[in-house]
Write a protein that holds these residues in place. Structure first.
Motif, PDB file in Angstrom:
ATOM      1  N   UNK A 223      12.679   8.919  -1.416  1.00  0.00           N
ATOM      2  CA  UNK A 223      11.427   9.581  -1.811  1.00  0.00           C
ATOM      3  C   UNK A 223      10.235   9.005  -1.042  1.00  0.00           C
ATOM      4  N   UNK A 224       9.300   8.290  -1.682  1.00  0.00           N
ATOM      5  CA  UNK A 224       8.136   7.808  -0.928  1.00  0.00           C
ATOM      6  C   UNK A 224       8.367   6.421  -0.331  1.00  0.00           C
ATOM      7  N   UNK A 225       9.603   5.948  -0.394  1.00  0.00           N
ATOM      8  CA  UNK A 225       9.947   4.724   0.331  1.00  0.00           C
ATOM      9  C   UNK A 225       9.638   3.417  -0.380  1.00  0.00           C
ATOM     10  N   UNK A 226       9.473   3.466  -1.681  1.00  0.00           N
ATOM     11  CA  UNK A 226       9.145   2.251  -2.431  1.00  0.00           C
ATOM     12  C   UNK A 226      10.080   1.091  -2.123  1.00  0.00           C
ATOM     13  N   UNK A 227      11.373   1.326  -2.295  1.00  0.00           N
ATOM     14  CA  UNK A 227      12.327   0.235  -2.070  1.00  0.00           C
ATOM     15  C   UNK A 227      12.306  -0.222  -0.602  1.00  0.00           C
ATOM     16  N   UNK A 228      12.102   0.699   0.321  1.00  0.00           N
ATOM     17  CA  UNK A 228      12.111   0.352   1.753  1.00  0.00           C
ATOM     18  C   UNK A 228      10.977  -0.617   2.082  1.00  0.00           C
ATOM     19  N   UNK A 229       9.797  -0.328   1.553  1.00  0.00           N
ATOM     20  CA  UNK A 229       8.630  -1.147   1.865  1.00  0.00           C
ATOM     21  C   UNK A 229       8.800  -2.574   1.301  1.00  0.00           C
TER      22      UNK A 229
ATOM     23  N   UNK B 163       9.008  11.815   5.623  1.00  0.00           N
ATOM     24  CA  UNK B 163       7.776  11.593   6.381  1.00  0.00           C
ATOM     25  C   UNK B 163       6.776  10.758   5.569  1.00  0.00           C
ATOM     26  N   UNK B 164       6.763  10.917   4.243  1.00  0.00           N
ATOM     27  CA  UNK B 164       5.885  10.063   3.417  1.00  0.00           C
ATOM     28  C   UNK B 164       6.370   8.612   3.487  1.00  0.00           C
ATOM     29  N   UNK B 165       7.687   8.416   3.476  1.00  0.00           N
ATOM     30  CA  UNK B 165       8.225   7.060   3.606  1.00  0.00           C
ATOM     31  C   UNK B 165       7.746   6.432   4.917  1.00  0.00           C
ATOM     32  N   UNK B 166       7.850   7.193   6.009  1.00  0.00           N
ATOM     33  CA  UNK B 166       7.395   6.673   7.308  1.00  0.00           C
ATOM     34  C   UNK B 166       5.922   6.269   7.249  1.00  0.00           C
ATOM     35  N   UNK B 167       5.135   7.124   6.614  1.00  0.00           N
ATOM     36  CA  UNK B 167       3.692   6.819   6.506  1.00  0.00           C
ATOM     37  C   UNK B 167       3.468   5.543   5.710  1.00  0.00           C
ATOM     38  N   UNK B 168       4.216   5.377   4.621  1.00  0.00           N
ATOM     39  CA  UNK B 168       4.010   4.189   3.786  1.00  0.00           C
ATOM     40  C   UNK B 168       4.469   2.915   4.488  1.00  0.00           C
ATOM     41  N   UNK B 169       5.525   3.013   5.274  1.00  0.00           N
ATOM     42  CA  UNK B 169       5.946   1.853   6.066  1.00  0.00           C
ATOM     43  C   UNK B 169       4.837   1.501   7.054  1.00  0.00           C
TER      44      UNK B 169
ATOM     45  N   UNK C 179       0.832  -1.206   0.000  1.00  0.00           N
ATOM     46  CA  UNK C 179       0.000   0.000   0.000  1.00  0.00           C
ATOM     47  C   UNK C 179       0.868   1.258   0.000  1.00  0.00           C
ATOM     48  N   UNK C 180       0.495   2.194  -0.833  1.00  0.00           N
ATOM     49  CA  UNK C 180       1.204   3.478  -0.891  1.00  0.00           C
ATOM     50  C   UNK C 180       0.204   4.626  -0.902  1.00  0.00           C
ATOM     51  N   UNK C 181       0.504   5.654  -0.109  1.00  0.00           N
ATOM     52  CA  UNK C 181      -0.286   6.876  -0.180  1.00  0.00           C
ATOM     53  C   UNK C 181       0.369   7.770  -1.240  1.00  0.00           C
ATOM     54  N   UNK C 182      -0.398   8.146  -2.239  1.00  0.00           N
ATOM     55  CA  UNK C 182       0.168   8.921  -3.340  1.00  0.00           C
ATOM     56  C   UNK C 182      -0.259  10.384  -3.197  1.00  0.00           C
TER      57      UNK C 182
ATOM     58  N   UNK D  45      12.551  -0.400  10.847  1.00  0.00           N
ATOM     59  CA  UNK D  45      12.715   0.745   9.940  1.00  0.00           C
ATOM     60  C   UNK D  45      13.056   2.049  10.659  1.00  0.00           C
ATOM     61  N   UNK D  46      14.074   2.737  10.159  1.00  0.00           N
ATOM     62  CA  UNK D  46      14.340   4.103  10.604  1.00  0.00           C
ATOM     63  C   UNK D  46      14.558   4.966   9.370  1.00  0.00           C
ATOM     64  N   UNK D  47      14.376   6.279   9.559  1.00  0.00           N
ATOM     65  CA  UNK D  47      14.529   7.165   8.406  1.00  0.00           C
ATOM     66  C   UNK D  47      15.122   8.470   8.874  1.00  0.00           C
ATOM     67  N   UNK D  48      15.792   9.157   7.957  1.00  0.00           N
ATOM     68  CA  UNK D  48      16.254  10.495   8.322  1.00  0.00           C
ATOM     69  C   UNK D  48      16.453  11.387   7.108  1.00  0.00           C
ATOM     70  N   UNK D  49      16.153  12.688   7.330  1.00  0.00           N
ATOM     71  CA  UNK D  49      16.395  13.653   6.266  1.00  0.00           C
ATOM     72  C   UNK D  49      17.875  14.032   6.289  1.00  0.00           C
ATOM     73  N   UNK D  50      18.560  13.724   5.218  1.00  0.00           N
ATOM     74  CA  UNK D  50      20.008  13.964   5.205  1.00  0.00           C
ATOM     75  C   UNK D  50      20.493  13.941   3.765  1.00  0.00           C
ATOM     76  N   UNK D  51      21.543  14.667   3.503  1.00  0.00           N
ATOM     77  CA  UNK D  51      22.161  14.637   2.184  1.00  0.00           C
ATOM     78  C   UNK D  51      22.863  13.289   1.996  1.00  0.00           C
ATOM     79  N   UNK D  52      22.653  12.680   0.838  1.00  0.00           N
ATOM     80  CA  UNK D  52      23.160  11.331   0.585  1.00  0.00           C
ATOM     81  C   UNK D  52      24.689  11.266   0.689  1.00  0.00           C
ATOM     82  N   UNK D  53      25.361  12.243   0.117  1.00  0.00           N
ATOM     83  CA  UNK D  53      26.833  12.220   0.106  1.00  0.00           C
ATOM     84  C   UNK D  53      27.370  12.345   1.533  1.00  0.00           C
TER      85      UNK D  53
END
Ligand code: SAH
Length: 397
Positions: A233-239, A260-266, A194-197, A276-284
């Motif tokens: 992004x919306x956490x597709x791979x995470x889910x 936050x959308x990723x958290x919601x989708x999880x 399930x994904x919230x779009x 599952x954990x998540x954080x807003x951060x620059x990838x590099x």
């Protein structure tokens, strides 16, 4: 025969159209009417006067995008026929199922409808126009969509072309519902997940439909792995990783909204899942401070680093640097899923950038899979420009 205004090509310039390439470049034109507005439908003739196609005129180096190689009207009936075709193919591909309500119905040139994108999320269709011709035709397109697709499939049509039309045309349509809009259910299913779009505020049409099959592949490799999903992004791979039995999943995106959308989708799929954990951060930055061996499955799915040809070299450096960082940190015998969605970078160039990263990292690296866009993002063989998504699954020893 249609009665559209006519554009006549220079001698010899008809060859690519006879091979069904859907673009007329401005340099190919010998004569065109004095008064021609951006977006107008025109007939294209070869130098000898023979008919070649009907298309939308636009200002720029691509002067016409061909809508049909038959001498027909581009009207509601035309769009209905085209959308029926597109819908039937997605049915035959097995993409329209009770447990899969997310798919791309129209992929521009790949569905012989240049400039038109339609993504389906449950009972909502999100339409994006990439040309003024398609924008002008939104009435017929909407009507055709309602006729071509079962009524319970499309109850809402959202038009989202803010920022996708050529800027110079000076047309800035507001994102809005063209049909329905009340009681919208924003939750849709991809392979049973399930994904919230968020088509109102999300990127593109709200979701990256093009990674569906690559996510499904990842699910198969996720068991007991410590997964890092960069650019989530919306956490597709995470889910998918969580359903695949991952030991842990960390989702990273520089956008707090995306996280936050990723958290919601999880939560939509697994409730409170301590894995599952998540954080807003620059990838590099995140990869820099990551400990060696902490993660044994890493996904790199960055935004297009190159949006035009002039940016290719810098983009290749960017892909090299990013992949090098991941290869330096991934655990022995780890899986690296690495992608590029830059249309101007070829599969060969991307692979070379990843090769350079591997060579600098000094690790043994094997290619297990070479990935691309799925069948609901088809590539017209005469229009190789439609190929954009590339991915490699690597085993890093
Ligand atoms: N993998 C996603 C799609 C990724 S889109 C999916 O399957 O749906 C690219 C994402 O990268 C965007 O959400 C954007 O916010 C994020 N992004 C862009 N630059 C970034 C950076 N420097 N570090 C981390 N995330 C970044």
């Amino acid at each position: 025969m249609s009665s559209y205004k006519e554009i006549v090509l220079r001698p010899g310039k008809e060859a690519s159209l006879r091979r069904f390439h859907p673009w007329v470049f401005s340099g190919a034109i010998a004569r065109k009417p004095e008064e021609l507005e951006e977006g107008e439908t025109v007939r294209i003739l070869a130098a000898d006067g023979s008919f070649l196609g009907v298309g939308h005129f636009q200002i720029g180096s691509i002067a016409v995008r061909i809508m049909s190689f038959l001498d027909e009207l581009i009207d509601t009936a035309f769009y209905e026929k085209s959308l029926l075709n597109a819908y039937r193919m997605r049915q035959e591909l097995g993409l329209i199922r009770p447990d899969n309500t997310i798919f791309r119905l129209v992929h521009g040139e790949g569905d012989n409808l240049p400039g038109l994108i339609i993504d389906i999320y449950g009972d909502t269709a999100v339409i994006q126009a990439h040309s003024i011709g398609i924008h002008n035709d939104m009435g017929p397109v909407t009507e055709a969509l309602k006729r071509a697709i079962p009524a319970d499939t499309v109850k809402h049509i959202f038009y989202k072309s803010e920022g996708t039309l050529p800027y110079k045309a000076g047309i800035f349509p507001e994102n809005s519902y063209l049909f329905g809009g009340d009681g919208v259910d924003a939750i849709a299913l991809e392979n049973g997940l399930r994904f919230r779009i968020d088509w109102l505020k999300g990127q593109k049409t709200g979701f990256f439909v093009d990674q569906r099959e690559n996510r499904a592949l990842l699910e198969r490799y996720a068991r007991n792995r410590h997964v890092l999903n960069m650019f989530c992004y919306t956490g597709g791979f995470s889910v998918y990783a969580l359903r695949g039995g991952a030991a842990s999943v960390v989702s990273v995106d520089s956008s707090a909204k995306a996280v936050s959308i990723t958290d919601q989708n999880v939560a939509l799929n697994f409730g409170e899942d301590p894995r599952h954990t998540s954080l807003p951060e620059d990838a590099f930055k995140f990869l820099k401070q990551l400990q060696y061996g902490e993660k044994d499955l890493i996904i790199l799915d960055p935004p297009a680093f190159a949006k035009h040809r002039g940016a290719v070299n810098n983009a290749l450096q960017g892909y090299k640097k990013l992949n090098l960082q991941a290869m330096e940190k991934i655990a022995p015998d780890g899986f690296l899923f690495t992608f590029s969605c830059s249309q101007v970078i070829s599969a060969e160039q991307f692979r070379l950038a990843v090769f350079s990263a591997a060579a600098i990292s000094g690790r043994k690296v094997r290619i297990l899979h070479q990935l691309t866009q799925p069948a609901d993002h088809p590539i017209n063989i005469y229009h190789p420009e439609g190929e954009y998504l590339k991915g490699l699954v690597l085993r890093v020893e």
